[in-house]
Design a protein around this motif. Structure first.
Motif, PDB file in Angstrom:
ATOM      1  N   HIS A   1       0.815  -1.221   0.000  1.00 57.96           N
ATOM      2  CA  HIS A   1       0.000   0.000   0.000  1.00 57.96           C
ATOM      3  C   HIS A   1       0.842   1.263   0.000  1.00 57.96           C
ATOM      4  CE1 HIS A   1      -3.617  -2.435   1.795  1.00 57.96           C
ATOM      5  NE2 HIS A   1      -3.305  -2.769   0.554  1.00 57.96           N
ATOM      6  N   GLU A   2       2.143   1.102   0.001  1.00 55.73           N
ATOM      7  CA  GLU A   2       3.079   2.219  -0.126  1.00 55.73           C
ATOM      8  C   GLU A   2       3.926   1.989  -1.382  1.00 55.73           C
ATOM      9  OE1 GLU A   2       3.148   4.858   1.820  1.00 55.73           O
ATOM     10  OE2 GLU A   2       1.537   4.063   3.088  1.00 55.73           O
ATOM     11  N   PRO A   3       4.505   3.049  -1.948  1.00 52.10           N
ATOM     12  CA  PRO A   3       5.337   2.876  -3.149  1.00 52.10           C
ATOM     13  C   PRO A   3       6.407   1.806  -2.951  1.00 52.10           C
ATOM     14  CG  PRO A   3       4.975   5.193  -2.737  1.00 52.10           C
ATOM     15  CD  PRO A   3       4.396   4.465  -1.557  1.00 52.10           C
ATOM     16  N   PHE A   4       6.502   0.895  -3.909  1.00 59.06           N
ATOM     17  CA  PHE A   4       7.398  -0.254  -3.772  1.00 59.06           C
ATOM     18  C   PHE A   4       8.203  -0.530  -5.039  1.00 59.06           C
ATOM     19  CE2 PHE A   4       8.973  -4.277  -2.440  1.00 59.06           C
ATOM     20  CZ  PHE A   4       8.836  -5.156  -3.503  1.00 59.06           C
ATOM     21  N   LEU A   5       7.586  -0.320  -6.206  1.00 54.27           N
ATOM     22  CA  LEU A   5       8.234  -0.693  -7.458  1.00 54.27           C
ATOM     23  C   LEU A   5       9.626  -0.079  -7.611  1.00 54.27           C
ATOM     24  CD1 LEU A   5       5.373  -0.407 -10.116  1.00 54.27           C
ATOM     25  CD2 LEU A   5       6.398  -2.499  -9.236  1.00 54.27           C
ATOM     26  N   HIS A   6       9.752   1.188  -7.234  1.00 51.22           N
ATOM     27  CA  HIS A   6      11.025   1.886  -7.457  1.00 51.22           C
ATOM     28  C   HIS A   6      12.183   1.242  -6.706  1.00 51.22           C
ATOM     29  CE1 HIS A   6       9.635   3.653  -3.676  1.00 51.22           C
ATOM     30  NE2 HIS A   6      10.868   4.040  -3.466  1.00 51.22           N
ATOM     31  N   THR A   7      11.877   0.523  -5.602  1.00 52.32           N
ATOM     32  CA  THR A   7      12.946  -0.111  -4.826  1.00 52.32           C
ATOM     33  C   THR A   7      13.546  -1.318  -5.553  1.00 52.32           C
ATOM     34  OG1 THR A   7      11.483  -1.646  -3.614  1.00 52.32           O
ATOM     35  CG2 THR A   7      11.754   0.578  -2.698  1.00 52.32           C
ATOM     36  N   LEU A   8      12.880  -1.780  -6.635  1.00 55.28           N
ATOM     37  CA  LEU A   8      13.367  -2.949  -7.384  1.00 55.28           C
ATOM     38  C   LEU A   8      14.408  -2.565  -8.442  1.00 55.28           C
ATOM     39  CD1 LEU A   8       9.916  -4.703  -8.002  1.00 55.28           C
ATOM     40  CD2 LEU A   8      11.495  -5.079  -6.103  1.00 55.28           C
ATOM     41  N   VAL A   9      14.504  -1.289  -8.751  1.00 54.84           N
ATOM     42  CA  VAL A   9      15.378  -0.846  -9.844  1.00 54.84           C
ATOM     43  C   VAL A   9      16.845  -1.213  -9.617  1.00 54.84           C
ATOM     44  CG1 VAL A   9      16.209   1.160 -11.140  1.00 54.84           C
ATOM     45  CG2 VAL A   9      13.790   0.978 -10.531  1.00 54.84           C
ATOM     46  N   PRO A  10      17.414  -1.002  -8.410  1.00 54.27           N
ATOM     47  CA  PRO A  10      18.830  -1.360  -8.232  1.00 54.27           C
ATOM     48  C   PRO A  10      19.133  -2.820  -8.521  1.00 54.27           C
ATOM     49  CG  PRO A  10      18.080   0.044  -6.434  1.00 54.27           C
ATOM     50  CD  PRO A  10      16.865  -0.325  -7.217  1.00 54.27           C
TER      51      PRO A  10
ATOM     52  N   VAL B   1      15.669   6.955 -12.683  1.00 49.59           N
ATOM     53  CA  VAL B   1      14.578   6.016 -12.963  1.00 49.59           C
ATOM     54  C   VAL B   1      13.775   5.738 -11.693  1.00 49.59           C
ATOM     55  CG1 VAL B   1      14.018   3.670 -13.722  1.00 49.59           C
ATOM     56  CG2 VAL B   1      15.786   4.971 -14.921  1.00 49.59           C
ATOM     57  N   MET B   2      14.472   5.567 -10.575  1.00 50.03           N
ATOM     58  CA  MET B   2      13.781   5.318  -9.305  1.00 50.03           C
ATOM     59  C   MET B   2      12.875   6.494  -8.931  1.00 50.03           C
ATOM     60  SD  MET B   2      16.773   3.554  -6.981  1.00 50.03           S
ATOM     61  CE  MET B   2      15.719   3.364  -5.527  1.00 50.03           C
ATOM     62  N   LYS B   3      13.383   7.697  -9.121  1.00 54.04           N
ATOM     63  CA  LYS B   3      12.625   8.894  -8.772  1.00 54.04           C
ATOM     64  C   LYS B   3      11.349   8.991  -9.605  1.00 54.04           C
ATOM     65  CE  LYS B   3      12.055  13.109  -7.009  1.00 54.04           C
ATOM     66  NZ  LYS B   3      11.776  13.368  -5.586  1.00 54.04           N
ATOM     67  N   VAL B   4      11.466   8.760 -10.909  1.00 51.83           N
ATOM     68  CA  VAL B   4      10.305   8.841 -11.792  1.00 51.83           C
ATOM     69  C   VAL B   4       9.256   7.803 -11.395  1.00 51.83           C
ATOM     70  CG1 VAL B   4       9.504   8.561 -14.176  1.00 51.83           C
ATOM     71  CG2 VAL B   4      11.626   9.786 -13.709  1.00 51.83           C
ATOM     72  N   ILE B   5       9.689   6.571 -11.150  1.00 52.31           N
ATOM     73  CA  ILE B   5       8.749   5.505 -10.791  1.00 52.31           C
ATOM     74  C   ILE B   5       8.083   5.803  -9.452  1.00 52.31           C
ATOM     75  CG2 ILE B   5       8.536   3.048 -10.210  1.00 52.31           C
ATOM     76  CD1 ILE B   5      10.766   2.483 -12.219  1.00 52.31           C
ATOM     77  N   ALA B   6       8.849   6.262  -8.477  1.00 47.78           N
ATOM     78  CA  ALA B   6       8.294   6.571  -7.152  1.00 47.78           C
ATOM     79  C   ALA B   6       7.210   7.639  -7.243  1.00 47.78           C
ATOM     80  CB  ALA B   6       9.406   7.011  -6.201  1.00 47.78           C
ATOM     81  N   GLU B   7       7.456   8.682  -8.052  1.00 50.82           N
ATOM     82  CA  GLU B   7       6.453   9.743  -8.225  1.00 50.82           C
ATOM     83  C   GLU B   7       5.183   9.191  -8.860  1.00 50.82           C
ATOM     84  OE1 GLU B   7       6.235  12.985  -7.451  1.00 50.82           O
ATOM     85  OE2 GLU B   7       8.095  12.926  -6.316  1.00 50.82           O
ATOM     86  N   GLU B   8       5.337   8.330  -9.856  1.00 50.54           N
ATOM     87  CA  GLU B   8       4.181   7.726 -10.519  1.00 50.54           C
ATOM     88  C   GLU B   8       3.407   6.827  -9.559  1.00 50.54           C
ATOM     89  OE1 GLU B   8       2.721   7.619 -13.752  1.00 50.54           O
ATOM     90  OE2 GLU B   8       3.751   9.533 -13.923  1.00 50.54           O
TER      91      GLU B   8
ATOM     92  N   LEU C   1      17.577  -4.780 -10.599  1.00 50.17           N
ATOM     93  CA  LEU C   1      17.516  -4.944 -12.045  1.00 50.17           C
ATOM     94  C   LEU C   1      18.752  -4.345 -12.713  1.00 50.17           C
ATOM     95  CD1 LEU C   1      15.285  -6.098 -13.942  1.00 50.17           C
ATOM     96  CD2 LEU C   1      14.556  -3.746 -14.323  1.00 50.17           C
ATOM     97  N   ALA C   2      19.190  -3.187 -12.228  1.00 54.23           N
ATOM     98  CA  ALA C   2      20.347  -2.502 -12.807  1.00 54.23           C
ATOM     99  C   ALA C   2      21.609  -3.348 -12.701  1.00 54.23           C
ATOM    100  CB  ALA C   2      20.545  -1.153 -12.119  1.00 54.23           C
ATOM    101  N   ILE C   3      21.793  -3.997 -11.560  1.00 56.46           N
ATOM    102  CA  ILE C   3      22.963  -4.868 -11.366  1.00 56.46           C
ATOM    103  C   ILE C   3      22.889  -6.075 -12.303  1.00 56.46           C
ATOM    104  CG2 ILE C   3      24.096  -6.417  -9.726  1.00 56.46           C
ATOM    105  CD1 ILE C   3      23.259  -4.414  -7.515  1.00 56.46           C
ATOM    106  N   GLN C   4      21.686  -6.647 -12.441  1.00 65.35           N
ATOM    107  CA  GLN C   4      21.510  -7.841 -13.272  1.00 65.35           C
ATOM    108  C   GLN C   4      21.895  -7.579 -14.732  1.00 65.35           C
ATOM    109  OE1 GLN C   4      17.520  -9.438 -13.214  1.00 65.35           O
ATOM    110  NE2 GLN C   4      17.931 -10.902 -14.853  1.00 65.35           N
TER     111      GLN C   4
END
Length: 874
Positions: free
Chosen positions: A330-339, A359-366, A341-344
């Protein structure tokens, strides 16, 4: 083998077969009106197939980021529900441009799969094109015969046009294809049901892993198939499915491509993956969608409400909703997955790691934005579920327009709740909105008329000259709304085509008989297209091409200024600043850049000052053409994320220690030509993206003169004070004090009016009715008076008339119980009676207002209202 090993083996296998390894093109498409995203590996090679551009090598191999969520190829609805569809995926491909054809493609395909990857031969099947009567296309017996060298006849299947004739879109290169399928079922299942009966039936374990496409046609705008000058090979193998087969898994999501992300999400949700179907689907959706979201943003596409931006927003909101409903995120979560993915993908697609914070900032705002409305939208659907079994078109549109629910998300939630959606009703509402916003009608374009053949198209000579003699190679007619115009392609041109943010040149095509204005120049794929209202009478004669010199010069001022601005921002604000878009024409320059906070007035002043210092230094242009891209990077040239660069690039330098960029645009010869740089404003464009709009040269001087004129007028109005800022501050303070006094007097007037109105209450059937003409100063006071009366008097009908600024005004207010008891609607009443005073109005069911032009109609209006209310209360 791990996924990274499998990818590398593919690339190096074909490298040994004489193929050049090329990088992935951006996932976001530029300069191609037929596509928004790269949906297949062949997109970046489209011009090679069409003959618009000479390939840098006859054989190539790559891994391409692809996205399939719109248009002809759309896999969105299957993602997460099955085990092998994705939004973003990697397409491994080998390519032949007029070199080898079917025999080598099939031979090498078999060799790689069976000898390098060691896939069991007995589990492989091939399909070939079975012909199509309507298209007058015969069976591909050649491919069938070639496959018989490797497979028994029963495992070579003829397929339909749908399955075995590949087309990129409605138009463009296409041809028959041969798919390779693999049967991943258990031995017992294979004994009970033959694999060939399950090919192309949607079985999740009998799947296509590789498609060998034999490009030999081009479909034109009339739907006709025309043979291409040369035959080409275009193969595409989904890495995700290949890895599933090699790693002996029964789902793409069970491979090492996804498992790291899946286990991370499951841990954050405090659940075990594989124990609950709905939660597993949610985890798969998120692990897939975060890839598409992250890489499209990294390639320059910010989520928005238009075109490609809306597609990204749809995917993102779909992922947010799955996490919210099934995983209780129920709180923003998707943006925390970016790192993670970036390493992978750091080794193969480093652009995500380089822009991780952005990218994290844009996703968190959305996420924050959608989570604010998601709960209310879901409540709306719950109400519909309790009352009926269909979500009406109006409700679906309200979910889209008010709560930000993409229509496909509404349909998905409806299916989960055993509801249906009135799609036609939704389309009707969308059409009404489109008509309201007067969107442009569809553009109809004829096929190209070829004037001269076998000539390299669209050679740009405009870096060195603004005038040249050229010949028309091809042209076509375009009909848009009620306007007809032409698009012309020349063998060489000095006209710069709109690209990289720089607007296209205008000018003239001069024939022996007339001067034909060019009103725009654009790039479509690799063609430079000149827009004119007519074509020459003699289409074959030589044409003098002349660019509008003044417009080009002013545009170059602004373009070079963007380079200086970019460098100044990075020097003064930080190295994290990256260009995220630009627009330069003869009037302004607009520059979008990554930054997470508003620039201060001091920041803007310092940036402006540094750019002007560089202008006054009169730095000469250092232009280097056809520089190997690796050498350009070693020189410090900045490459923009989301742009596709060739092996050789153009480097633009204004002081090697200040501004070095890869750029195809046109520039001033010396920075002194720019004259003066002036920032007009700085603002926010999207999460993590700021925008500066500025002017140069005479436009900057004009702006300063305008500001000086305003300043002089202010000084005259204020009688030339010594300290104008202090004087204006005092005036504002005095105004605020007087405003408070006025508000105080207004409240006193309202209090007096309330007493007067209460004395005139008429009780009808236990309802307090007040229909009065009053004297009041403004509309806001009338509204405040009405709302205060509603709070103080139960069961109220309050209808007030007033003359405000010499205009008749009416307000109608009903308490809630009166509305329900007598079925009264203030909004409906206003719309019915406002015409009496030549007016109109509206509002809500309990309170509405109307303003008119005819004051003399007020007595009649009051009579009609009184009659209506008395009748309603009987």
């Amino acid at each position: 083998m791990k996924a990274s090993d499998i990818r590398n083996k593919f690339l190096h296998f074909f490298e040994k077969k004489g193929h050049k390894i090329v990088p992935s093109a951006p996932i976001v498409i530029h300069n191609d009106p037929t596509l928004m995203f790269t949906n297949a590996g062949m997109n970046q090679f489209k011009d090679y197939f069409l003959g618009n551009k000479i390939p840098i090598a006859k054989r190539m191999v790559d891994t391409q980021k692809c996205l399939r969520v719109s248009g002809k190829h759309n896999d969105l609805e299957e993602v997460g529900l099955d085990t092998y569809h994705h939004t973003m995926f990697e397409m491994l491909g080998n390519w032949s441009f007029g070199d080898y054809f079917k025999e080598e493609a099939i031979q090498w395909g078999w060799e790689l799969l069976t000898e390098v990857y060691k896939l069991p031969k007995e589990r492989l099947y091939a399909t070939v094109f079975g012909g199509d009567i309507a298209e007058k296309l015969e069976q591909d017996t050649e491919a069938y015969t070639l496959w018989k060298k490797y497979l028994p006849a029963e495992r070579i299947l003829f397929g339909s046009k749908k399955d075995n004739f590949w087309e990129m879109g409605e138009t463009g290169p296409c041809g028959p294809c041969s798919e390779i399928h693999i049967d991943l079922r258990s031995e017992n299942d294979r004994k009970n049901i033959s694999g060939e009966s399950l090919v192309n039936t949607g079985n999740p374990l009998v799947v296509e892993i590789w498609n060998l496409v034999f490009i030999q046609y081009n479909r034109n705008s009339q739907g006709l198939l025309l043979p291409l000058p040369e035959k080409h090979v275009d193969t595409g193998m989904g890495l995700e499915r290949l890895v599933m087969a090699i790693q002996s898994q029964q789902s793409n999501y069970d491979t090492d491509i996804f498992q790291g992300m899946i286990q991370h999400i499951a841990q954050k949700a405090c659940i075990l993956y594989g124990k609950n179907t709905q939660k597993d689907i949610a985890i798969r959706v998120i692990s897939d969608h975060i890839r598409a979201i992250s890489f499209t943003i990294a390639d320059g596409q910010i989520p928005s409400n238009n075109k490609a931006g809306y597609v990204v927003r749809r995917i993102l909101r779909r992922a947010v909703r799955y996490g919210y409903t099934f995983l209780e995120f129920h709180e923003p979560f998707l943006h925390t997955l970016v790192p993670l993915l970036a390493i992978q993908f750091e080794e193969v697609f480093p652009e995500l790691k380089a822009q991780q914070d952005f990218v994290m900032k844009v996703i968190a705002e959305e996420e924050n934005s959608f989570l604010r409305t998601l709960h209310k939208g879901l409540k709306k659907i719950d109400i519909v579920k309790e009352q009926m079994h269909i979500i009406s078109g109006e409700v679906a549109f309200e979910l889209y327009d008010t709560y930000g629910f993409p229509f496909d998300l509404t349909c998905l939630i409806a299916r989960e709740n055993n509801l249906s959606v009135d799609e036609e009703g939704f389309k009707t509402q969308m059409q009404i909105q489109k008509e309201r916003s007067k969107k442009a009608s569809k553009m109809n374009t004829s096929d190209w008329n070829i004037v001269k053949d076998n000539i390299e198209l669209s050679v740009f000579v405009g870096y060195d000259t603004l005038e040249t003699v050229s010949h028309i190679i091809q042209y076509r007619e375009v009909q848009e709304k009620n306007k007809k115009y032409f698009q012309i392609v020349l063998d060489k041109t000095p006209f710069y085509a709109e690209s990289g943010g720089q607007m296209g040149d205008t000018g003239s095509l001069i024939t022996s008989k007339k001067n034909i204005p060019v009103f725009n120049t654009k790039k479509e794929n690799e063609l430079i297209i000149h827009y004119t209202d007519e074509i020459p009478e003699n289409i074959s004669e030589p044409i003098t091409c002349r660019v509008d010199k003044n417009k080009r010069m002013l545009t170059e001022n602004n373009h070079t200024a963007t380079h200086l601005l970019h460098a100044a921002l990075r020097k003064l604000i930080g190295q994290h600043v990256q260009q995220k878009g630009s627009l330069v024409d003869e009037h302004i320059l607009r520059f979008d850049f990554s930054h997470f906070s508003k620039l201060t007035a001091e920041d803007i002043k310092n940036v402006e000052r540094l750019v002007n210092e560089k202008i006054r230094e009169n730095i000469p242009l250092d232009e280097k053409r056809n520089i190997p891209i690796q050498k350009a990077k070693e020189m410090g040239a900045m490459a923009l994320f989301g742009e596709k660069y060739g092996d050789n690039v153009r480097v633009i330098t204004f002081d090697a220690k200040f501004s070095v960029e890869l750029c195809g645009g046109t520039h001033v010869k010396n920075t002194g030509q720019i004259g003066l740089f002036k920032i007009r404003y700085e603002s926010s464009v999207a999460a993590g993206v700021r925008r500066i709009e500025a002017t140069t040269a005479q436009n900057s001087i004009n702006r300063i003169e305008e500001q000086e004129s305003v300043l002089q007028n202010l000084q005259a109005l204020l009688q030339n004070p010594k300290d104008m800022v202090k004087t204006i501050t005092e005036i504002i303070q005095e105004k605020n004090t007087l405003q408070k006094q006025v508000e105080h007097y207004k409240q006193q007037d309202i209090a007096v009016l309330k007493i007067s109105l209460k004395k005139n209450i008429k009780l009808l059937h236990n309802t307090s009715v007040i229909i009065e003409t009053i004297s009041i100063s403004d509309r806001e006071s009338l509204k405040n008076l009405s709302f205060q009366m509603k709070q103080e008097i139960p069961s109220l009908i309050l209808i007030l008339f007033a003359n405000i600024e010499q205009k008749p005004y009416m307000s109608i207010l009903f308490s809630d119980d009166v509305m329900q008891k007598y079925k009264l609607n203030a909004n409906a009443m206003v719309k019915e009676f406002a015409s009496v005073i030549d007016g109109n109005g509206g509002g809500q069911a309990f309170f509405s207002t109307a303003e008119g032009k005819n004051i003399s109609g007020m007595p009649i209006l009051k009579q009609k209202i009184e009659y209506f209310i008395n009748k309603a209360l009987l």
